[in-house]
Design an enzyme around this catalytic site. Structure first.
Site, PDB file in Angstrom:
ATOM      1  N   TRP A  34      10.052   7.646   1.658  1.00 58.48           N
ATOM      2  CA  TRP A  34      11.214   7.987   0.825  1.00 58.48           C
ATOM      3  C   TRP A  34      10.841   9.136  -0.085  1.00 58.48           C
ATOM      4  O   TRP A  34       9.716   9.132  -0.630  1.00 58.48           O
ATOM      5  CB  TRP A  34      11.575   6.755  -0.013  1.00 58.48           C
ATOM      6  CG  TRP A  34      12.764   6.899  -0.894  1.00 58.48           C
ATOM      7  CD1 TRP A  34      14.038   6.536  -0.610  1.00 58.48           C
ATOM      8  CD2 TRP A  34      12.808   7.430  -2.223  1.00 58.48           C
ATOM      9  NE1 TRP A  34      14.874   6.806  -1.669  1.00 58.48           N
ATOM     10  CE2 TRP A  34      14.143   7.369  -2.675  1.00 58.48           C
ATOM     11  CE3 TRP A  34      11.846   7.976  -3.085  1.00 58.48           C
ATOM     12  CZ2 TRP A  34      14.540   7.802  -3.930  1.00 58.48           C
ATOM     13  CZ3 TRP A  34      12.228   8.418  -4.329  1.00 58.48           C
ATOM     14  CH2 TRP A  34      13.571   8.336  -4.749  1.00 58.48           C
ATOM     15  N   SER A 100       4.491   4.602   3.499  1.00 54.39           N
ATOM     16  CA  SER A 100       5.182   4.249   2.263  1.00 54.39           C
ATOM     17  C   SER A 100       6.357   3.320   2.553  1.00 54.39           C
ATOM     18  O   SER A 100       6.167   2.214   3.045  1.00 54.39           O
ATOM     19  CB  SER A 100       5.612   5.521   1.527  1.00 54.39           C
ATOM     20  OG  SER A 100       5.998   5.236   0.206  1.00 54.39           O
ATOM     21  N   MET A 101       7.595   3.748   2.298  1.00 49.81           N
ATOM     22  CA  MET A 101       8.739   2.904   2.600  1.00 49.81           C
ATOM     23  C   MET A 101       8.751   2.480   4.063  1.00 49.81           C
ATOM     24  O   MET A 101       9.168   1.368   4.405  1.00 49.81           O
ATOM     25  CB  MET A 101      10.034   3.644   2.257  1.00 49.81           C
ATOM     26  CG  MET A 101      11.273   2.801   2.525  1.00 49.81           C
ATOM     27  SD  MET A 101      12.811   3.626   2.050  1.00 49.81           S
ATOM     28  CE  MET A 101      13.960   2.304   2.465  1.00 49.81           C
ATOM     29  N   ASP A 229      -3.683   6.925  -5.330  1.00 50.72           N
ATOM     30  CA  ASP A 229      -2.238   6.917  -5.096  1.00 50.72           C
ATOM     31  C   ASP A 229      -1.517   6.478  -6.368  1.00 50.72           C
ATOM     32  O   ASP A 229      -1.665   5.345  -6.811  1.00 50.72           O
ATOM     33  CB  ASP A 229      -1.934   5.963  -3.937  1.00 50.72           C
ATOM     34  CG  ASP A 229      -0.500   6.024  -3.451  1.00 50.72           C
ATOM     35  OD1 ASP A 229       0.399   6.304  -4.271  1.00 50.72           O
ATOM     36  OD2 ASP A 229      -0.282   5.777  -2.254  1.00 50.72           O
ATOM     37  N   HIS A 258      -0.709   9.891  -3.011  1.00 47.77           N
ATOM     38  CA  HIS A 258       0.216   9.191  -2.116  1.00 47.77           C
ATOM     39  C   HIS A 258       0.441   9.990  -0.834  1.00 47.77           C
ATOM     40  O   HIS A 258       0.327   9.441   0.269  1.00 47.77           O
ATOM     41  CB  HIS A 258       1.536   8.956  -2.842  1.00 47.77           C
ATOM     42  CG  HIS A 258       2.481   8.069  -2.104  1.00 47.77           C
ATOM     43  ND1 HIS A 258       2.154   6.788  -1.704  1.00 47.77           N
ATOM     44  CD2 HIS A 258       3.776   8.274  -1.687  1.00 47.77           C
ATOM     45  CE1 HIS A 258       3.177   6.232  -1.079  1.00 47.77           C
ATOM     46  NE2 HIS A 258       4.173   7.114  -1.057  1.00 47.77           N
TER      47      HIS A 258
END
Length: 278
Positions: A34, A100-101, A229, A258
């Site tokens: 995202w 991530s998402m 991160d 990240h």
């Protein structure tokens, strides 16, 4: 380049934009974070294709070049979108790589649809097990105050929010770990995100509990995460996912933010390719 119809609606279908290198190699499906799109995998696609894999990327509904739907940003629906993609392209022996998402889609896909089409999975800087900090999840890295602040920032001034978010995405202790051109490329991808979709998806990755999904992951699993991160901290996410998935392997990238698939692309790709070949 193609489109997959993820959902047949009464009045309108939901179409996902897909990029597929094709070929006879074992398929690797890359699921973006995202608020970006499949184009955020630009450092991985050539390396994977050169190694002989069939590489598939797609834009999550509401993002990139996919349809901007009014609803469907819960993880059950997003996992159903992924399921539709695998079925319509008839992909088998697949490795799912969720960033991530996108790691949430991997966990929920396995929970809802099983592992019959899968060879292995990868959680990369991924949001599972559970981002929200609650009484029964004290290690959750996302406090209610921080979630509220992010939501308010996105609602108040989208451009300013994304500029700061992308900077933090690629930074360690305030130092940018990518080029300015790479940062601008990511900001350009955020411009393709629908505003309502971004808000709904933010809510989903911040509040969805994957703790019951992860033990159902029984295929070979790699958890890869940067130790610096600032968006999805290792201690409250990747480290716990490694514990929750039996037999998983954990690789920590030192000094990585990240967005380490860009900032530390060489190490990321090497570890991913080693895992795929094992």
């Amino acid at each position: 380049m193609t489109e997959v119809t993820a959902h047949h609606g009464l009045f309108k279908d939901t179409n996902l934009h897909v990029d597929d290198t094709g070929g006879s190699g074992r398929p690797v499906v890359l699921i973006h974070g995202w608020p970006l799109s499949g184009a955020s995998w630009s450092e991985q696609v050539p390396a994977l294709a050169a190694a002989g894999y069939r590489v598939v990327t797609y834009d999550r509904r509401g993002f990139g070049r996919s349809d901007k739907t009014r609803s469907g940003y819960d993880y059950d629906t997003l996992a159903e979108d992924l399921h539709a993609l695998l079925e319509q392209l008839d992909l088998r022996d697949v490795t799912l790589v969720g960033f991530s998402m996108g790691g949430g889609e991997v966990a929920r896909y396995v929970s809802n649809h099983g592992t019959g089409r899968l060879h292995s999975v990868v959680f990369a800087a991924a949001v599972p097990p559970y981002m929200a900090k609650t009484d029964d999840n004290p290690q959750g890295p996302l406090t209610k105050d921080l979630a509220d602040e992010m939501e308010a920032g996105l609602k108040a001034d989208e451009d300013s929010f994304y500029d700061g978010f992308v900077t933090n995405f690629f930074s360690v202790d305030g130092v940018l770990k990518v080029t300015e051109a790479q940062r601008q490329d990511a900001i350009a991808l955020t411009k393709q995100a629908d505003h309502k979709a971004a808000l709904k998806a933010m809510e989903s990755f911040g509040t969805t509990d994957f703790r019951e999904d992860l033990p159902k992951v029984t295929v070979p699993t790699l958890v890869i995460h940067g130790d610096s991160d600032a968006i999805v901290p290792l201690e409250g996410s990747g480290a716990l996912t490694h514990v929750a998935v039996p037999g998983s392997r954990l690789h920590v990238v030192a000094g990585a933010p990240h967005g380490f698939n860009v900032s530390h692309a060489e190490e990321f790709n090497r570890v991913l390719l080693e895992f795929l070949a094992s």
